[in-house]
Design a protein around this motif. Structure first.
Motif, PDB file in Angstrom:
ATOM      1  N   GLU A  48      56.082 -20.636  16.949  1.00 24.56           N
ATOM      2  CA  GLU A  48      56.038 -22.097  16.956  1.00 24.56           C
ATOM      3  C   GLU A  48      54.665 -22.664  17.328  1.00 24.56           C
ATOM      4  OE1 GLU A  48      60.113 -20.537  18.012  1.00 24.56           O
ATOM      5  OE2 GLU A  48      58.095 -20.243  18.840  1.00 24.56           O
ATOM      6  N   CYS A  74      50.505 -18.299  19.515  1.00 26.68           N
ATOM      7  CA  CYS A  74      51.223 -19.081  20.531  1.00 26.68           C
ATOM      8  C   CYS A  74      50.241 -19.441  21.651  1.00 26.68           C
ATOM      9  CB  CYS A  74      52.397 -18.298  21.104  1.00 26.68           C
ATOM     10  SG  CYS A  74      53.638 -17.767  19.902  1.00 26.68           S
ATOM     11  N   LYS A 296      62.142 -25.162  22.400  1.00 30.11           N
ATOM     12  CA  LYS A 296      61.959 -25.187  20.949  1.00 30.11           C
ATOM     13  C   LYS A 296      60.976 -24.091  20.523  1.00 30.11           C
ATOM     14  CE  LYS A 296      62.854 -30.157  20.592  1.00 30.11           C
ATOM     15  NZ  LYS A 296      62.307 -31.497  20.188  1.00 30.11           N
ATOM     16  N   ASN A 297      60.548 -23.303  21.497  1.00 31.38           N
ATOM     17  CA  ASN A 297      59.550 -22.262  21.250  1.00 31.38           C
ATOM     18  C   ASN A 297      60.123 -20.884  21.562  1.00 31.38           C
ATOM     19  OD1 ASN A 297      57.496 -24.227  20.597  1.00 31.38           O
ATOM     20  ND2 ASN A 297      57.344 -24.649  22.796  1.00 31.38           N
ATOM     21  N   CYS A 300      58.096 -17.678  20.397  1.00 37.14           N
ATOM     22  CA  CYS A 300      56.938 -17.428  21.256  1.00 37.14           C
ATOM     23  C   CYS A 300      57.385 -16.865  22.606  1.00 37.14           C
ATOM     24  CB  CYS A 300      56.133 -18.713  21.452  1.00 37.14           C
ATOM     25  SG  CYS A 300      55.105 -19.185  20.033  1.00 37.14           S
TER      26      CYS A 300
END
Length: 389
Positions: A48, A74, A296-297, A300
């Protein structure tokens, strides 16, 4: 909790931050804990582009983040926290993706639905090289589901001034009993989780209380621990949460005995300041990476957990901070690595069987009892406020 830990690199500049003779395994099996039903990550996807980390000082460093960023794209954005309470508060904002939590924060985050269960198949470096004693512990493995990837561990040891004690005290009685020869020169950790240290002492000396796990205390057992802490208060010289102040007190002679970490003894830089693990055992801190349930990552975060679980990176974190690495393959990588592992007992599971990892107290008794309600972290916090008057 009040102050936790400081990195080796920042300790001198920044201040932050059991059991019976049997095994202290904090095994997660057989204890059912009510937790929110949060799905785990099913498969890896595109990275992301960023990773927001809440971490202890010394856990995130350009020496290893630069390569991770180059390999994954990342961008690592660390936020150093000084206490477990601060970590919990920050993670609950939803602004952070991953946290390096100790057990006194981890279970709070799990029960609160703030972190997600992990798909360990997506973390191949979380493998056989991880120390046995850092697997399947109740603080980060709930109802058979792993929530944490181990980073490192350490024991809360008895530190002493050998010039005065003339040898290692065999028992924690020198910090608890009113006839201690070091009355007025005793130090204790200033945090509610220190109640567990009193419980460890009572497990050994007052077995009639029935304490089987120092983090699973019913009301009667908690009252007994608080009574012991209030007794200790009459002989305490000072409480500490500031690691630099604790070192200064020992070096200056104001303190003779008290709870400490191995790394603090090293920072004292005095051959007469030593540590020991008494006959009763001790509490300790075991740290793990936990992923936010709101992140939301996720890709990573998984990549970071896998990368930092490699022996070289995990070992670098352990040496940077001053603790036993989780990935014990690091120990055989060089003579320097082996010396570090030996100093922090990284491969000595018999040593760590005498150490109870910090675990958030919850109403579900983590010792397996179902006929009573155990006391919660909030009850411990309230009780701690009564100790010092």
């Amino acid at each position: 909790m009040k102050g936790k830990k400081l990195s080796v690199l920042s300790l001198l500049a920044v201040s932050a931050m059991i059991l019976t003779s049997c095994s202290s395994s904090n095994d997660a099996s057989g204890v059912k804990i009510e937790v929110p039903d949060i799905p785990m990550h099913e498969s890896m996807g595109d990275f992301e582009g960023e990773l927001n980390i809440v971490n202890w000082a010394g856990f995130v460093d350009p020496k290893w983040t630069n390569k991770f960023e180059a390999d994954t794209g990342c961008k690592v954005k660390p936020r150093v926290a000084g206490t477990s309470d601060e970590m919990v508060t920050l993670m609950r904002t939803g602004q952070y993706d991953i946290v390096s939590a100790s057990g006194d924060a981890a279970l709070r985050l799990i029960v609160g639905g703030d972190v997600q269960p992990l798909n360990v198949e997506l973390i191949p470096n979380f493998g056989d090289e991880i120390a046995t004693g850092m697997r399947n512990n109740i603080y980060d493995t709930v109802n058979g589901k792993p929530y944490g990837v181990p980073i490192g561990r350490g024991a809360n040891l008895l530190q002493y001034n050998d010039d005065i004690t003339k040898g290692a005290p065999a028992s924690w009685d020198v910090v608890w009993e009113t006839d201690s020869p070091y009355k007025g020169k005793i130090t204790a950790y200033d945090a509610p989780i220190y109640i567990a240290d009193a419980a460890v002492y009572l497990m050994h000396h007052n077995p009639e209380l029935g304490i089987k796990n120092p983090y699973a205390l019913d009301k009667t057992q908690l009252d007994a621990a608080i009574a012991l802490l209030k007794q200790q208060n009459t002989i305490i010289g000072e409480y500490w949460s500031d690691a630099v102040a604790q070192i200064t007190s020992f070096v200056g002679g104001n303190t003779v005995v008290g709870t400490s970490w191995e790394i603090l003894r090293k920072f004292a830089g005095k051959p007469n300041i030593k540590t020991t693990l008494p006959i009763e055992g001790s509490t300790g801190w075991y740290d793990s990476w936990l992923v936010s349930s709101k992140t939301k990552n996720t890709n990573c975060a998984y990549a970071w957990m896998d990368y930092t679980s490699t022996s070289s990176v995990n070992g670098a974190i352990a040496m940077n901070f001053g603790m036993a690495p989780a990935n014990v393959a690091f120990c055989k990588s060089s003579p320097t690595a082996q010396a570090h592992c030996d100093e922090f007992a990284a491969e000595d599971e018999e040593f760590f069987k005498k150490v109870w990892p910090w675990t958030t107290p919850i109403e579900t008794c983590v010792d397996g009892r179902k006929d009573v309600k155990c006391t919660s972290f909030q009850e411990w916090t309230n009780a701690w406020l009564t100790v010092k008057g």
